[in-house]
Design an enzyme around this catalytic site. Structure first.
Site: not given
Ligand code: SER
Length: 319
Positions: A53, A8, A12, A146, A142, A36
């Site tokens: 990947d 990654g 960011q 996690k 998500y 990508i």
């Molecule tokens: N900053 C992330 C999001 O907003 C949270 O881990 O998805």
């Protein structure tokens, strides 16, 4: 010599962490990997870069073998709002990608840093001063991924001795590489719009408090946790870390101190509002402070000053 792989690396966090690690460890010791997105010239020219990947285990294993990697910073992820829109991709990358990294780490004896997130909490968690050890029943894919990731990392440590460590990042605010598809992205957009247009239309409503952190502190957390004395670590995966609790209007009023005619208005996105409402308003990060001396440098005021100055310079002198 340490050999580090950053997945990654064009994202960011990765775009900045890779450069910091290259400063600390030397360019040849830090292998950047993206999927990508093309790396910018600084990332590409400062050391090795490869496309991989994470959902294909061989692509990770080849790099680890080739460079004799001993530590993996596994940052490749699909953020919360994007994962709600494409949950298959979210699961593939966030769970299977991590599983592949852990399998490679087990085989080749690597340490692993993986970010977890405030998203592992949910509406049944105490949302004020959220403890380190508490209810984890998230309502986003998500967050579910996690939680699975935290448990997988603990499992690989206990069962195989893989040195896994992680933090639960809050919303991360930075100006070098934009986040994509997160619920907390507004806290980045607001600064760019304030400098460019002196106004911002926010997709979260007033009073939506969330934990936030400026990127230099996020990088510091990753590096310091990986350097911490393992004998002191009771939690490993994953530590609450925070630097501030902020709502759109508290960020806006800090901006107004520097850009007096800045104005904010609101147009709520129900998807992201519902996600934000299910996450903590403020986390208790005392376990990090006790176990590895965590201490952020930037509060809301210091961050706002720094980021506005940097964005203004960037916009004046685009490279
Ligand atoms: N900053 C992330 C999001 O907003 C949270 O881990 O998805």
């Amino acid at each position: 010599m340490k050999k580090v792989l950053v997945t990654g690396a064009t994202g960011q966090i990765g775009s900045e962490l890779t450069l910091l690690l290259r400063e600390n460890l030397g360019s040849a010791g830090v292998i950047a990997a993206g999927h990508i997105k093309k790396p910018d010239s600084v990332l590409r020219e400062s050391g090795p870069f490869h496309y991989i990947d994470c959902t294909q285990i061989d692509t990770i294993a080849e790099l680890v073998k080739k460079y004799k990697v001993d530590t993996i910073y596994h940052l490749a992820a699909v953020l919360s709002a994007s994962a709600e829109k494409n949950l298959q991709l979210g699961w593939q990358v966030n769970v299977n990608g991590l599983y592949n990294v852990l399998e490679v780490a087990r085989e080749y004896g690597c340490a692993v840093f993986t970010p977890s997130s405030v998203a592992i909490f949910g509406p049944s968690t105490p949302l004020q001063n959220t403890p380190q050890d508490t209810v984890q029943r998230p309502t986003t894919i998500y967050g579910v991924a996690k939680v699975a990731g935290e448990l997988l990392c603990d499992y690989y440590f206990k069962r195989f001795g893989v040195d896994t460590r992680g933090v639960r990042y809050p919303g991360l605010i930075s100006y070098k590489t934009p986040p994509g598809g997160g619920t907390t992205d507004y806290a980045v957009e607001i600064y760019f719009e304030a400098v460019r247009n002196k106004r911002y239309t926010c997709y979260l409503k007033e009073g939506t408090y969330l934990d936030m952190m400026y990127m230099p502190d996020a990088l510091k957390a990753a590096v310091e946790l990986m350097e911490a004395d393992p004998g002191r670590l009771k939690h490993r995966n994953a530590f609450n870390v925070t630097a501030m609790s902020a709502a759109p209007e508290t960020i806006a009023s800090e901006i107004k101190k520097l850009i007096p005619d800045f104005a904010i208005d609101y147009q709520i996105d129900p998807l992201r509002q519902a996600i934000a409402d299910s996450w903590p308003d403020s986390m208790d990060d005392s376990a990090s402070r006790q176990e590895w001396d965590w201490k952020p440098e930037y509060d809301l005021q210091a961050m706002t000053r720094d980021i506005i100055q940097n964005i203004s310079q960037m916009l004046e002198n685009p490279s």
